[in-house]
Design a protein around this motif. Structure first.
Motif, PDB file in Angstrom:
ATOM      1  N   VAL A   1       0.849  -1.192   0.000  1.00 55.01           N
ATOM      2  CA  VAL A   1       0.000   0.000   0.000  1.00 55.01           C
ATOM      3  C   VAL A   1       0.887   1.245   0.000  1.00 55.01           C
ATOM      4  CG1 VAL A   1      -1.687   1.306   1.342  1.00 55.01           C
ATOM      5  CG2 VAL A   1      -1.898  -1.180   1.139  1.00 55.01           C
ATOM      6  N   CYS A   2       0.604   2.177  -0.902  1.00 51.24           N
ATOM      7  CA  CYS A   2       1.397   3.396  -1.044  1.00 51.24           C
ATOM      8  C   CYS A   2       1.364   4.183   0.266  1.00 51.24           C
ATOM      9  CB  CYS A   2       0.836   4.239  -2.192  1.00 51.24           C
ATOM     10  SG  CYS A   2       1.641   5.846  -2.344  1.00 51.24           S
ATOM     11  N   SER A   3       2.553   4.436   0.825  1.00 52.90           N
ATOM     12  CA  SER A   3       2.593   5.103   2.123  1.00 52.90           C
ATOM     13  C   SER A   3       2.359   6.606   1.975  1.00 52.90           C
ATOM     14  CB  SER A   3       3.943   4.841   2.794  1.00 52.90           C
ATOM     15  OG  SER A   3       4.987   5.308   1.959  1.00 52.90           O
ATOM     16  N   HIS A   4       2.543   7.125   0.748  1.00 51.43           N
ATOM     17  CA  HIS A   4       2.368   8.558   0.521  1.00 51.43           C
ATOM     18  C   HIS A   4       0.894   8.961   0.623  1.00 51.43           C
ATOM     19  CE1 HIS A   4       3.915  12.391  -0.802  1.00 51.43           C
ATOM     20  NE2 HIS A   4       2.936  12.482  -1.687  1.00 51.43           N
ATOM     21  N   CYS A   5       0.028   8.167  -0.020  1.00 51.12           N
ATOM     22  CA  CYS A   5      -1.412   8.500  -0.018  1.00 51.12           C
ATOM     23  C   CYS A   5      -2.200   7.538   0.873  1.00 51.12           C
ATOM     24  CB  CYS A   5      -1.962   8.467  -1.436  1.00 51.12           C
ATOM     25  SG  CYS A   5      -1.841   6.837  -2.202  1.00 51.12           S
ATOM     26  N   HIS A   6      -1.494   6.665   1.585  1.00 47.37           N
ATOM     27  CA  HIS A   6      -2.109   5.664   2.454  1.00 47.37           C
ATOM     28  C   HIS A   6      -3.152   4.829   1.709  1.00 47.37           C
ATOM     29  CE1 HIS A   6      -0.010   7.582   5.719  1.00 47.37           C
ATOM     30  NE2 HIS A   6      -0.528   8.735   5.347  1.00 47.37           N
TER      31      HIS A   6
ATOM     32  N   LYS B   1      -4.084  12.838  -8.874  1.00 44.03           N
ATOM     33  CA  LYS B   1      -3.545  11.517  -8.509  1.00 44.03           C
ATOM     34  C   LYS B   1      -2.288  11.645  -7.640  1.00 44.03           C
ATOM     35  CE  LYS B   1      -5.382   8.466 -11.983  1.00 44.03           C
ATOM     36  NZ  LYS B   1      -5.596   8.491 -13.412  1.00 44.03           N
ATOM     37  N   CYS B   2      -2.104  10.711  -6.735  1.00 46.25           N
ATOM     38  CA  CYS B   2      -0.907  10.671  -5.886  1.00 46.25           C
ATOM     39  C   CYS B   2       0.335  10.599  -6.770  1.00 46.25           C
ATOM     40  CB  CYS B   2      -0.988   9.453  -4.964  1.00 46.25           C
ATOM     41  SG  CYS B   2       0.565   9.057  -4.140  1.00 46.25           S
ATOM     42  N   LYS B   3       1.332  11.452  -6.418  1.00 46.42           N
ATOM     43  CA  LYS B   3       2.524  11.535  -7.263  1.00 46.42           C
ATOM     44  C   LYS B   3       3.339  10.246  -7.195  1.00 46.42           C
ATOM     45  CE  LYS B   3       4.213  15.111  -5.512  1.00 46.42           C
ATOM     46  NZ  LYS B   3       4.331  16.325  -4.789  1.00 46.42           N
ATOM     47  N   ARG B   4       3.315   9.618  -6.046  1.00 43.18           N
ATOM     48  CA  ARG B   4       4.183   8.468  -5.824  1.00 43.18           C
ATOM     49  C   ARG B   4       3.642   7.215  -6.543  1.00 43.18           C
ATOM     50  NH1 ARG B   4       5.955   6.036  -0.593  1.00 43.18           N
ATOM     51  NH2 ARG B   4       7.741   4.748  -1.191  1.00 43.18           N
ATOM     52  N   CYS B   5       2.359   6.914  -6.345  1.00 44.86           N
ATOM     53  CA  CYS B   5       1.821   5.671  -6.922  1.00 44.86           C
ATOM     54  C   CYS B   5       1.024   5.932  -8.196  1.00 44.86           C
ATOM     55  CB  CYS B   5       0.941   4.949  -5.905  1.00 44.86           C
ATOM     56  SG  CYS B   5      -0.547   5.864  -5.457  1.00 44.86           S
ATOM     57  N   LYS B   6       0.923   7.186  -8.606  1.00 47.67           N
ATOM     58  CA  LYS B   6       0.203   7.592  -9.824  1.00 47.67           C
ATOM     59  C   LYS B   6      -1.257   7.105  -9.815  1.00 47.67           C
ATOM     60  CE  LYS B   6       4.319   8.475 -12.253  1.00 47.67           C
ATOM     61  NZ  LYS B   6       5.193   8.071 -11.131  1.00 47.67           N
TER      62      LYS B   6
END
Ligand SMILES: [Zn+2]
Ligand SMILES: [Zn+2]
Length: 443
Positions: free
Chosen positions: A170-175, A230-235
């Motif tokens: 799970v992307c930690s940037h956008c949880h 959209k979240c930059k990390r997980c797009k």
């Protein structure tokens, strides 16, 4: 059951009582369930009713089969007793079992996890599907099944191995939301935010059922983020790939088909409460010397004719841990070894798990006879005859005697060949080849 209207729900709906369907009580034994199923299936078999009742019988027949599938298995029966049909529904759809319901494989996959297996190297294709989108309730993620090949040596000694696994976390940037911090997800227009769309599916002659499937546009989530949000990390994917070193421990004495579970190491999915497991199924590689059955081992022991008759004292094989095993058979008064004789060596089989006990080793004797022409003179022939036991003279000798010639042949193949007699030579071969032969004959 009603006649006339043939709704898909006629067979099995949400509130269908499986026990009622099979006409049994809740405490019915396995044998009673089986008997009731046979009775119900027979009376509802689509082949046994008039044409106009066929569609209805077909649905009822499927429902009965499904009821039997669930009630005949202790685990699924317990699930049903506890949760009713809700235990077997996917995505909370109200389709019940009539047509669009899950099949037993799905049920089992939910209970035990499932996924791709087989093929490739030990860790190839490990990225199994981590659960379909749009499941209505939070669950444990899907397990990933993987076959793992091990040698007999490794199973004898036990093995610990480390490997790198790439999995979705799970992307930690956008949880796991997939969006930027303050951004709001847009409602999906295709499914109006429901995450599901319905479609019609034919289930029989002139009969359709409504089926609920996850929405394609929003992957069943009912909403999605615009590109700029959209979240930059997980797009917007909500998960990212992460490499992790995992350790696999194979206890000594493990067997073919046993499963080793790495709990919670499967792909993460934001919709799951907890990730599934990676499950390795052990595949034992064939060994060039040993055969294994349970904890016992078997190997061939090749000895010379001289050793068979006069004994020996030597290392006869190298065991799976590298130890030599030595046998001492001394003459006179020792054992004469004969072709196909079996020697059992207690305690030299495979180790048993969590124990110091071991299985046994069986050695099958194979005797290497001397080459043709090994005797080079009448002297030698005489010497050998003198030491070997004398043949007994036959009690009655026939009056007429023919001296015959011979040739050496490889096998019994020519015996009765082409005669059509079932006792002919090819029938002497082992079963496997016999079956193959039969298949060829049919083609
Ligand atoms: Zn993210
Ligand atoms: Zn949608």
């Amino acid at each position: 059951m009603n006649s006339g209207t043939s709704s898909p729900g006629a067979g099995m709906g949400d509130d269908t009582d499986l026990y009622e369907l099979l006409n049994i009580t809740k405490g019915a034994s396995k044998a009673e369930i089986k008997k009731a199923y046979h009775k119900a299936a027979l009376s509802s078999h689509p082949d046994k009713v008039p044409d106009e009742q066929r569609a209805e019988a077909d649905i009822r027949f499927k429902a009965i089969s499904k009821a039997y599938e669930i009630l005949s298995d202790d685990d699924t029966r317990a699930m049903y007793d506890q949760h009713g049909m809700a235990a077997f529904e996917k995505g909370g759809g109200a389709n019940g079992f009539s047509g669009a319901g899950p099949d037993l494989d799905d049920i089992l996959a939910q209970m035990f996890g499932g996924g791709a297996g087989g093929g490739g190297g030990p860790f190839a294709g490990m990225a199994g599907g981590a659960g379909g989108p749009g499941r209505g309730r939070k669950t444990k993620g899907k397990n990933e099944m993987q076959q793992y090949e091990v040698t007999l040596e490794e199973l004898y000694k036990g093995k610990t191995t480390k490997f790198a696994s790439t999995k979705n976390v799970v992307c930690s940037h956008c949880h796991g939301s997939g969006g930027k911090e303050k951004a709001k997800a847009k409602e999906c227009e295709t499914c109006k935010g429901r995450g599901m769309s319905t479609r019609l599916r034919p289930v029989g002659p002139g009969l359709v059922t409504q089926e609920t499937v996850p929405c394609n546009t929003c992957s069943g989530r009912g909403k999605f983020y615009a590109d700029k949000d959209k979240c930059k990390r997980c797009k917007g994917v909500r998960t990212i790939k992460q490499k992790k070193i995992l350790e696999l421990y194979i206890p000594r004495g493990s067997r073919q088909g046993e499963k080793i579970v790495l709990a919670g190491e499967a792909d993460q999915d934001p919709d799951d409460e907890e990730p599934g497991d990676i499950i390795f199924e052990l595949v034992e590689e064939p060994h060039k010397l040993f055969n294994r059955a349970g904890a016992d081992l078997q190997a061939e022991l090749e000895i010379s004719l001289s050793e068979a008759l006069t004994g020996f004292n030597r290392v006869v094989l190298t065991h799976l841990d590298g130890r030599g095993l030595s046998l001492n058979i001394s003459q006179p008064s020792g054992k004469v070894l004969r072709p196909d004789e079996v020697l059992k060596i207690a305690g030299e089989g495979m180790p048993l798990k969590r124990s110091d006990a071991r299985g046994d080793l069986y050695l099958t004797i194979s005797i290497v006879f001397p080459e043709d022409g090994w005797l080079t003179s009448q002297e030698e022939v005489k010497k050998v005859r003198e030491v070997l036991p004398k043949p007994e003279a036959p009690e009655t000798a026939p009056e007429l005697v023919d001296e015959v010639l011979f040739e050496s042949v490889d096998d019994m193949e020519a015996f009765g060949a082409g005669s059509g007699d079932p006792r002919a030579g090819t029938e002497w071969e082992d079963d496997e080849e016999g079956v193959e032969g039969a298949q060829c004959a049919q083609q």
